[in-house]
Write a protein that holds these residues in place. Structure first.
Motif, PDB file in Angstrom:
ATOM      1  N   THR A  55       0.812  -1.140  -0.124  1.00  0.00           N
ATOM      2  CA  THR A  55      -0.006  -0.067  -0.177  1.00  0.00           C
ATOM      3  C   THR A  55       0.881   1.346  -0.039  1.00  0.00           C
ATOM      4  O   THR A  55       0.571   2.259  -0.719  1.00  0.00           O
ATOM      5  CB  THR A  55      -0.837  -0.012   1.168  1.00  0.00           C
ATOM      6  OG1 THR A  55      -1.925  -1.203   1.235  1.00  0.00           O
ATOM      7  CG2 THR A  55      -1.837   1.222   1.349  1.00  0.00           C
ATOM      8  N   GLU A  56       1.799   1.233   0.658  1.00  0.00           N
ATOM      9  CA  GLU A  56       2.771   2.507   0.785  1.00  0.00           C
ATOM     10  C   GLU A  56       3.429   2.641  -0.506  1.00  0.00           C
ATOM     11  O   GLU A  56       3.689   3.710  -0.972  1.00  0.00           O
ATOM     12  CB  GLU A  56       3.788   2.286   1.915  1.00  0.00           C
ATOM     13  CG  GLU A  56       4.927   3.371   2.049  1.00  0.00           C
ATOM     14  CD  GLU A  56       3.962   4.640   2.561  1.00  0.00           C
ATOM     15  OE1 GLU A  56       4.811   5.790   2.087  1.00  0.00           O
ATOM     16  OE2 GLU A  56       3.182   4.644   3.103  1.00  0.00           O
ATOM     17  N   LEU A 112       2.416   1.970  -3.648  1.00  0.00           N
ATOM     18  CA  LEU A 112       1.429   2.346  -4.370  1.00  0.00           C
ATOM     19  C   LEU A 112       1.145   4.173  -4.009  1.00  0.00           C
ATOM     20  O   LEU A 112       1.034   5.037  -4.870  1.00  0.00           O
ATOM     21  CB  LEU A 112      -0.116   1.752  -4.258  1.00  0.00           C
ATOM     22  CG  LEU A 112      -1.092   2.489  -5.205  1.00  0.00           C
ATOM     23  CD1 LEU A 112      -0.845   2.283  -6.501  1.00  0.00           C
ATOM     24  CD2 LEU A 112      -2.235   1.540  -5.027  1.00  0.00           C
ATOM     25  N   THR A 113       1.102   4.291  -2.690  1.00  0.00           N
ATOM     26  CA  THR A 113       1.190   5.758  -2.231  1.00  0.00           C
ATOM     27  C   THR A 113       2.307   6.646  -2.831  1.00  0.00           C
ATOM     28  O   THR A 113       2.033   7.669  -3.479  1.00  0.00           O
ATOM     29  CB  THR A 113       1.295   5.956  -0.606  1.00  0.00           C
ATOM     30  OG1 THR A 113      -0.100   5.004  -0.272  1.00  0.00           O
ATOM     31  CG2 THR A 113       0.958   7.298  -0.333  1.00  0.00           C
ATOM     32  N   THR A 150      -2.819   9.229  -0.348  1.00  0.00           N
ATOM     33  CA  THR A 150      -3.553   8.224   0.486  1.00  0.00           C
ATOM     34  C   THR A 150      -5.321   8.458   0.151  1.00  0.00           C
ATOM     35  O   THR A 150      -6.011   7.368   0.211  1.00  0.00           O
ATOM     36  CB  THR A 150      -3.563   8.327   2.048  1.00  0.00           C
ATOM     37  OG1 THR A 150      -3.780   9.875   2.446  1.00  0.00           O
ATOM     38  CG2 THR A 150      -2.226   8.257   2.452  1.00  0.00           C
ATOM     39  N   LYS A 192      -6.280   9.058  -2.770  1.00  0.00           N
ATOM     40  CA  LYS A 192      -6.642   8.123  -3.958  1.00  0.00           C
ATOM     41  C   LYS A 192      -6.526   6.618  -3.658  1.00  0.00           C
ATOM     42  O   LYS A 192      -7.131   5.784  -4.304  1.00  0.00           O
ATOM     43  CB  LYS A 192      -5.415   8.567  -4.951  1.00  0.00           C
ATOM     44  CG  LYS A 192      -5.344   7.727  -6.224  1.00  0.00           C
ATOM     45  CD  LYS A 192      -6.555   7.992  -7.032  1.00  0.00           C
ATOM     46  CE  LYS A 192      -6.538   9.578  -7.760  1.00  0.00           C
ATOM     47  NZ  LYS A 192      -7.518   9.699  -8.830  1.00  0.00           N
ATOM     48  N   VAL A 193      -5.593   6.294  -2.702  1.00  0.00           N
ATOM     49  CA  VAL A 193      -5.402   4.874  -2.622  1.00  0.00           C
ATOM     50  C   VAL A 193      -6.792   4.435  -1.865  1.00  0.00           C
ATOM     51  O   VAL A 193      -7.472   3.389  -1.954  1.00  0.00           O
ATOM     52  CB  VAL A 193      -4.397   4.639  -1.286  1.00  0.00           C
ATOM     53  CG1 VAL A 193      -4.342   3.300  -0.716  1.00  0.00           C
ATOM     54  CG2 VAL A 193      -2.792   4.914  -2.181  1.00  0.00           C
ATOM     55  N   ASP A 194      -7.325   5.160  -0.897  1.00  0.00           N
ATOM     56  CA  ASP A 194      -8.885   4.742  -0.265  1.00  0.00           C
ATOM     57  C   ASP A 194      -9.863   4.526  -1.281  1.00  0.00           C
ATOM     58  O   ASP A 194     -10.509   3.881  -1.361  1.00  0.00           O
ATOM     59  CB  ASP A 194      -9.037   5.845   0.593  1.00  0.00           C
ATOM     60  CG  ASP A 194      -8.213   5.814   1.788  1.00  0.00           C
ATOM     61  OD1 ASP A 194      -7.479   4.838   2.093  1.00  0.00           O
ATOM     62  OD2 ASP A 194      -8.283   6.663   2.737  1.00  0.00           O
ATOM     63  N   LYS A 233      -9.081   1.244  -2.880  1.00  0.00           N
ATOM     64  CA  LYS A 233      -9.795   0.494  -2.200  1.00  0.00           C
ATOM     65  C   LYS A 233     -11.220   0.058  -2.335  1.00  0.00           C
ATOM     66  O   LYS A 233     -11.753  -1.173  -2.246  1.00  0.00           O
ATOM     67  CB  LYS A 233      -9.331   0.577  -0.677  1.00  0.00           C
ATOM     68  CG  LYS A 233      -7.830   0.416  -0.380  1.00  0.00           C
ATOM     69  CD  LYS A 233      -7.585   0.949   1.088  1.00  0.00           C
ATOM     70  CE  LYS A 233      -5.824   0.625   1.406  1.00  0.00           C
ATOM     71  NZ  LYS A 233      -5.639   0.829   2.981  1.00  0.00           N
ATOM     72  N   TYR A 241      -0.606   4.639 -13.846  1.00  0.00           N
ATOM     73  CA  TYR A 241       0.182   4.371 -12.622  1.00  0.00           C
ATOM     74  C   TYR A 241       1.091   2.911 -13.229  1.00  0.00           C
ATOM     75  O   TYR A 241       0.344   2.378 -14.079  1.00  0.00           O
ATOM     76  CB  TYR A 241      -0.725   4.089 -11.493  1.00  0.00           C
ATOM     77  CG  TYR A 241      -1.152   5.400 -11.002  1.00  0.00           C
ATOM     78  CD1 TYR A 241      -0.393   6.477 -10.519  1.00  0.00           C
ATOM     79  CD2 TYR A 241      -2.490   5.335 -10.707  1.00  0.00           C
ATOM     80  CE1 TYR A 241      -1.104   7.712 -10.382  1.00  0.00           C
ATOM     81  CE2 TYR A 241      -3.490   6.614 -10.409  1.00  0.00           C
ATOM     82  CZ  TYR A 241      -2.399   7.625  -9.946  1.00  0.00           C
ATOM     83  OH  TYR A 241      -2.983   8.868  -9.726  1.00  0.00           O
ATOM     84  N   LEU A 244       0.087  -1.606  -9.164  1.00  0.00           N
ATOM     85  CA  LEU A 244      -1.293  -1.644  -9.096  1.00  0.00           C
ATOM     86  C   LEU A 244      -1.742  -3.162  -8.894  1.00  0.00           C
ATOM     87  O   LEU A 244      -2.705  -3.539  -8.016  1.00  0.00           O
ATOM     88  CB  LEU A 244      -2.073  -1.093 -10.320  1.00  0.00           C
ATOM     89  CG  LEU A 244      -2.059   0.429 -10.266  1.00  0.00           C
ATOM     90  CD1 LEU A 244      -2.307   0.938 -11.861  1.00  0.00           C
ATOM     91  CD2 LEU A 244      -2.867   0.961  -9.406  1.00  0.00           C
ATOM     92  N   PHE A 304      -0.563  -4.539  -5.440  1.00  0.00           N
ATOM     93  CA  PHE A 304      -1.685  -3.914  -4.541  1.00  0.00           C
ATOM     94  C   PHE A 304      -3.069  -4.562  -4.528  1.00  0.00           C
ATOM     95  O   PHE A 304      -3.509  -5.134  -3.539  1.00  0.00           O
ATOM     96  CB  PHE A 304      -1.735  -2.216  -4.660  1.00  0.00           C
ATOM     97  CG  PHE A 304      -2.936  -1.920  -3.793  1.00  0.00           C
ATOM     98  CD1 PHE A 304      -2.815  -1.633  -2.697  1.00  0.00           C
ATOM     99  CD2 PHE A 304      -4.134  -1.458  -4.302  1.00  0.00           C
ATOM    100  CE1 PHE A 304      -3.770  -0.800  -1.980  1.00  0.00           C
ATOM    101  CE2 PHE A 304      -4.971  -0.931  -3.671  1.00  0.00           C
ATOM    102  CZ  PHE A 304      -4.792  -0.754  -2.393  1.00  0.00           C
TER     103      PHE A 304
END
Length: 263
Positions: A102-103, A105-106, A121, A123-125, A128, A246, A251, A254
């Protein structure tokens, strides 16, 4: 080489070194002086000396000590993934660690979009949430299968050993002759009677499961993915298609690092 010859060579090499050589300070003159030369790191020094055969190498190791307060204080830094360097994050992510993946990808989002960590973060959420959407329905067959197996496994106990349940099942599905009352006085005697019709289905199911397990092993040998692994791989492909700007592998790693579990 004998131990005596090795010690002689080490002694000769030490005397052959200059007086101010840093190696002289790293080697205790006697074993009793090891406390003076204790170090948290194990320093390996290669020496050559006239007493050794040819150019044999001798490794000298200083004695290690317990960690100091400063060393313990350093452990408090870098405990969180966002505090780790890129190399550590990459190594942990390659091992499938969810937090490190996750980090990574961040930081990929930070580099591509040129945004801060907090904005990345968000965008990561968002990713998810996209991965979790519809996950309950896609995993519904597995959940139903798990429940069916648990109920079926527990049901075999009363079907085999409970006289009342066995008689009801016999009248509805088997219609076999009921044993004499003196042969049904204990639960083991009931099991001996019910085993006449319980053994064939249970034995056949066990053999069928064994065949399925062997077939799965052959799928792995051929490099083919079973159904669940295909579902996990589809999550990675879906996310990579939704965010093409990305890095594809970041991706995919993740999306698949958590299996079919929701983020």
């Amino acid at each position: 080489m004998s131990r005596t010859a090795l010690l002689r060579g080490l002694h000769g090499a030490r005397h052959a070194l200059p007086a101010r050589s840093p190696v002289m300070g790293a080697l205790p003159s006697t074993w009793d002086e090891r406390a003076k030369h204790a170090s948290p790191a194990a320093n390996m020094t290669q020496l050559t000396g006239p007493g050794l055969a040819g150019s044999a190498l001798v490794s000298a190791r200083s004695f290690a000590s317990y960690p100091t307060a400063e060393t313990a204080a350093d452990m408090q830094l870098g405990n969180e993934f966002f505090e780790m360097d890129n190399e550590t994050i990459t190594l942990l992510a390659a091992q499938g660690d969810v937090g490190a993946t996750t980090e990574r990808l961040t930081r990929e989002i930070m580099a591509v979009d040129e945004v801060s960590w907090d904005e990345a973060t968000v965008k990561v959420d968002e990713m998810k949430s996209a991965l979790n959407a519809g996950l309950g329905m896609r995993t519904l067959p597995q959940k139903v299968f798990i429940g069916t197996l648990i109920v079926g496994g527990l049901a075999t106990f009363p079907l085999c050993f409970d006289l009342t349940t066995a008689k009801v099942f016999n009248d509805a599905c088997v219609t076999a002759d009921v044993a004499d009352p003196e042969d049904l006085e204990t639960w083991l005697e009931v099991g001996a009677w019910t085993w006449n019709w319980m053994e064939p289905p249970l034995g056949q199911l066990s053999f069928f499961i064994l065949c399925l397990d062997f077939a799965r092993a052959q799928l792995n040998n051929l490099g083919l993915k079973p159904y669940v692994e295909k579902m996990v791989a589809a999550r990675g492909s879906k996310l990579a298609s939704a965010y093409p700007k990305y890095h594809n592998k970041i991706l995919t790693d993740f999306a698949t690092c958590n299996g079919l579990k929701p983020f």
